[in-house]
Write a protein that holds these residues in place. Structure first.
Motif, short mmCIF file in Angstrom:
data_model
loop_
_atom_site.label_atom_id
_atom_site.label_comp_id
_atom_site.label_asym_id
_atom_site.label_seq_id
_atom_site.Cartn_x
_atom_site.Cartn_y
_atom_site.Cartn_z
N PRO A 100 0.81 -1.23 0.00
CA PRO A 100 0.00 0.00 0.00
C PRO A 100 0.84 1.27 0.00
CG PRO A 100 -0.90 -1.60 1.57
CD PRO A 100 0.44 -2.12 1.14
N ASP A 101 1.96 1.26 0.71
CA ASP A 101 2.82 2.44 0.74
C ASP A 101 3.46 2.69 -0.63
OD1 ASP A 101 2.31 2.94 3.38
OD2 ASP A 101 4.08 1.89 4.12
N ILE A 102 3.82 1.60 -1.32
CA ILE A 102 4.41 1.75 -2.65
C ILE A 102 3.37 2.32 -3.61
CG2 ILE A 102 5.47 0.53 -4.59
CD1 ILE A 102 6.44 -1.58 -2.58
N VAL A 103 2.15 1.82 -3.51
CA VAL A 103 1.07 2.31 -4.37
C VAL A 103 0.82 3.80 -4.10
CG1 VAL A 103 -1.42 2.14 -4.82
CG2 VAL A 103 -0.04 0.07 -4.61
N GLU A 104 0.84 4.19 -2.84
CA GLU A 104 0.63 5.59 -2.46
C GLU A 104 1.71 6.48 -3.08
OE1 GLU A 104 -0.78 7.40 1.64
OE2 GLU A 104 1.34 6.88 1.71
N ALA A 105 2.95 6.01 -3.03
CA ALA A 105 4.05 6.79 -3.59
C ALA A 105 3.91 6.90 -5.11
CB ALA A 105 5.39 6.14 -3.22
N ARG A 106 3.55 5.80 -5.74
CA ARG A 106 3.40 5.82 -7.20
C ARG A 106 2.29 6.78 -7.62
NH1 ARG A 106 3.35 0.39 -10.55
NH2 ARG A 106 3.69 1.98 -12.13
N THR A 180 5.67 -4.37 -7.24
CA THR A 180 4.27 -4.23 -7.64
C THR A 180 4.10 -4.57 -9.11
OG1 THR A 180 4.52 -1.86 -8.12
CG2 THR A 180 3.84 -2.45 -5.90
N ARG A 181 5.11 -4.28 -9.93
CA ARG A 181 5.03 -4.59 -11.36
C ARG A 181 4.93 -6.09 -11.57
NH1 ARG A 181 8.99 -1.61 -13.10
NH2 ARG A 181 7.59 0.00 -13.90
N MET A 182 5.79 -6.84 -10.92
CA MET A 182 5.78 -8.29 -11.06
C MET A 182 4.48 -8.87 -10.54
SD MET A 182 9.70 -9.04 -9.82
CE MET A 182 9.51 -10.81 -9.81
N GLU A 183 4.04 -8.36 -9.39
CA GLU A 183 2.81 -8.85 -8.77
C GLU A 183 1.60 -8.57 -9.66
OE1 GLU A 183 0.59 -10.85 -6.05
OE2 GLU A 183 2.75 -10.54 -5.90
N SER A 184 1.52 -7.34 -10.18
CA SER A 184 0.38 -6.94 -11.00
C SER A 184 0.33 -7.69 -12.32
CB SER A 184 0.41 -5.43 -11.27
OG SER A 184 -0.66 -5.06 -12.10
N ALA A 213 -3.77 13.36 -19.09
CA ALA A 213 -2.63 12.48 -18.80
C ALA A 213 -2.61 12.09 -17.33
CB ALA A 213 -1.33 13.16 -19.20
N ALA A 214 -2.86 13.06 -16.46
CA ALA A 214 -2.89 12.78 -15.03
C ALA A 214 -4.02 11.82 -14.69
CB ALA A 214 -3.05 14.09 -14.24
N ALA A 215 -5.20 12.05 -15.26
CA ALA A 215 -6.35 11.17 -15.00
C ALA A 215 -6.09 9.76 -15.50
CB ALA A 215 -7.60 11.75 -15.65
N ALA A 216 -5.48 9.65 -16.68
CA ALA A 216 -5.19 8.33 -17.25
C ALA A 216 -4.16 7.59 -16.41
CB ALA A 216 -4.70 8.48 -18.69
N MET A 217 -3.16 8.31 -15.91
CA MET A 217 -2.15 7.67 -15.07
C MET A 217 -2.76 7.23 -13.74
SD MET A 217 0.93 6.55 -14.72
CE MET A 217 2.12 7.37 -15.82
N LEU A 218 -3.63 8.06 -13.16
CA LEU A 218 -4.26 7.68 -11.90
C LEU A 218 -5.09 6.42 -12.08
CD1 LEU A 218 -4.84 8.24 -8.94
CD2 LEU A 218 -6.70 9.76 -9.65
N SER A 219 -5.84 6.35 -13.18
CA SER A 219 -6.64 5.15 -13.47
C SER A 219 -5.74 3.93 -13.63
CB SER A 219 -7.47 5.35 -14.74
OG SER A 219 -8.44 6.36 -14.55
N HIS A 220 -4.58 4.15 -14.27
CA HIS A 220 -3.64 3.05 -14.48
C HIS A 220 -3.07 2.56 -13.15
CE1 HIS A 220 -0.46 0.62 -16.18
NE2 HIS A 220 0.45 1.33 -15.53
N ILE A 221 -2.68 3.48 -12.27
CA ILE A 221 -2.14 3.09 -10.97
C ILE A 221 -3.20 2.32 -10.17
CG2 ILE A 221 -1.21 3.89 -8.78
CD1 ILE A 221 0.71 4.21 -11.12
N GLU A 222 -4.45 2.76 -10.25
CA GLU A 222 -5.53 2.06 -9.55
C GLU A 222 -5.70 0.65 -10.11
OE1 GLU A 222 -8.80 4.71 -10.08
OE2 GLU A 222 -8.24 6.00 -8.37
N LEU A 223 -5.56 0.51 -11.42
CA LEU A 223 -5.68 -0.81 -12.06
C LEU A 223 -4.57 -1.74 -11.58
CD1 LEU A 223 -6.68 -2.83 -14.29
CD2 LEU A 223 -5.06 -1.67 -15.82
N VAL A 224 -3.32 -1.28 -11.71
CA VAL A 224 -2.20 -2.16 -11.40
C VAL A 224 -2.05 -2.39 -9.90
CG1 VAL A 224 -1.00 -1.49 -13.50
CG2 VAL A 224 -0.49 -0.29 -11.37
#
Length: 231
Positions: A100-106, A180-184, A213-224
């Motif tokens: 969760p902390d890694i996701v928050e940072a990303r 997180t990349r490997m896990e996702s 771009a920001a919205a698309a990246m946020l959606s991507h981070i939520e997905l992964v």
């Protein structure tokens, strides 16, 4: 642990992937496998353990994240080292608590980087982003997870932002992001979904639309960030 009506502590059942990891390590021990030896095919292992291949894949990815096995496309899972069961379970739980902390940072860093990339990108930056998408697409087409292409894409977006300090921060968490990349990308169907969301980010950067771009990246981070070990 859970509390019973009488106030006694009840020991929580280990998660299924932890049980599977223990069984896999027991198999490695009984089969006397050493570093460099190949594990049986996923189908065979799943049948022996009485679980679905998707469930087994989750446990294998967890072992890969911890460096116990090396999953090679076209070859299978190769044993990298033989750790104790206790050390692996400890590592899994530490990994799970760290996610969760890694996701928050990303979500903090990469959303800003995508926005800046849309505002500052050059034609050369776009070429690097497109090249990364091509690499990931080729990897997935071959049946791989697209890990290298995924890494190249996020690196290209970071470079396109032309922010030295944010770039240094991303480099600092790079090893944790790899977890997180490997896990996702080990989740069924995730490589294709991730590639599609990468393309949306790239489209917004190409269009020089920072908000999109920001919205698309946020959606991507939520997905992964939707990974099995977080559940």
């Amino acid at each position: 642990m859970e509390k019973t009506a009488q106030g006694l502590a009840r020991v929580s059942r280990p998660r299924l992937y932890e049980q599977l990891v223990e069984q896999l390590l027991a198999y490695i021990e009984s089969a006397k496998l050493g570093p460099g030896d190949l594990l049986p095919a996923e189908r065979d292992l799943a049948e022996r353990l009485g679980v679905s291949r998707a469930t087994l894949a989750q446990a294998l990815v967890a072992l890969e994240v911890l460096g116990v096995i090396d999953v090679q496309h076209g070859t299978g899972a190769v044993l990298a080292r033989r750790p104790s069961v206790a050390s692996v379970i400890k590592g899994l739980r530490e990994h799970q608590s760290r996610l969760p902390d890694i996701v928050e940072a990303r979500s903090t860093l990469e959303v800003k980087l995508a926005s800046l990339a849309a505002a500052r990108r050059t034609d050369e930056d776009l070429e690097a982003i497109d090249a990364a998408l091509d690499v990931m697409g080729e990897e997935i087409a071959k049946g791989d997870r697209g890990t290298r292409g995924d890494e190249l894409f996020h690196q290209a977006v970071t470079v396109a932002a032309h922010s030295s300090v944010l770039g240094q921060l991303m480099a600092f968490i790079a090893e944790m992001v790899l977890e997180t990349r490997m896990e996702s990308l080990g989740q069924p169907g995730r490589p294709e979904q991730s590639l599609a969301s990468h393309r949306k980010i790239a489209e917004a950067i190409r269009a020089q639309d920072p908000d999109a771009a920001a919205a698309a990246m946020l959606s991507h981070i939520e997905l992964v960030s939707d990974v099995a070990l977080l559940k």
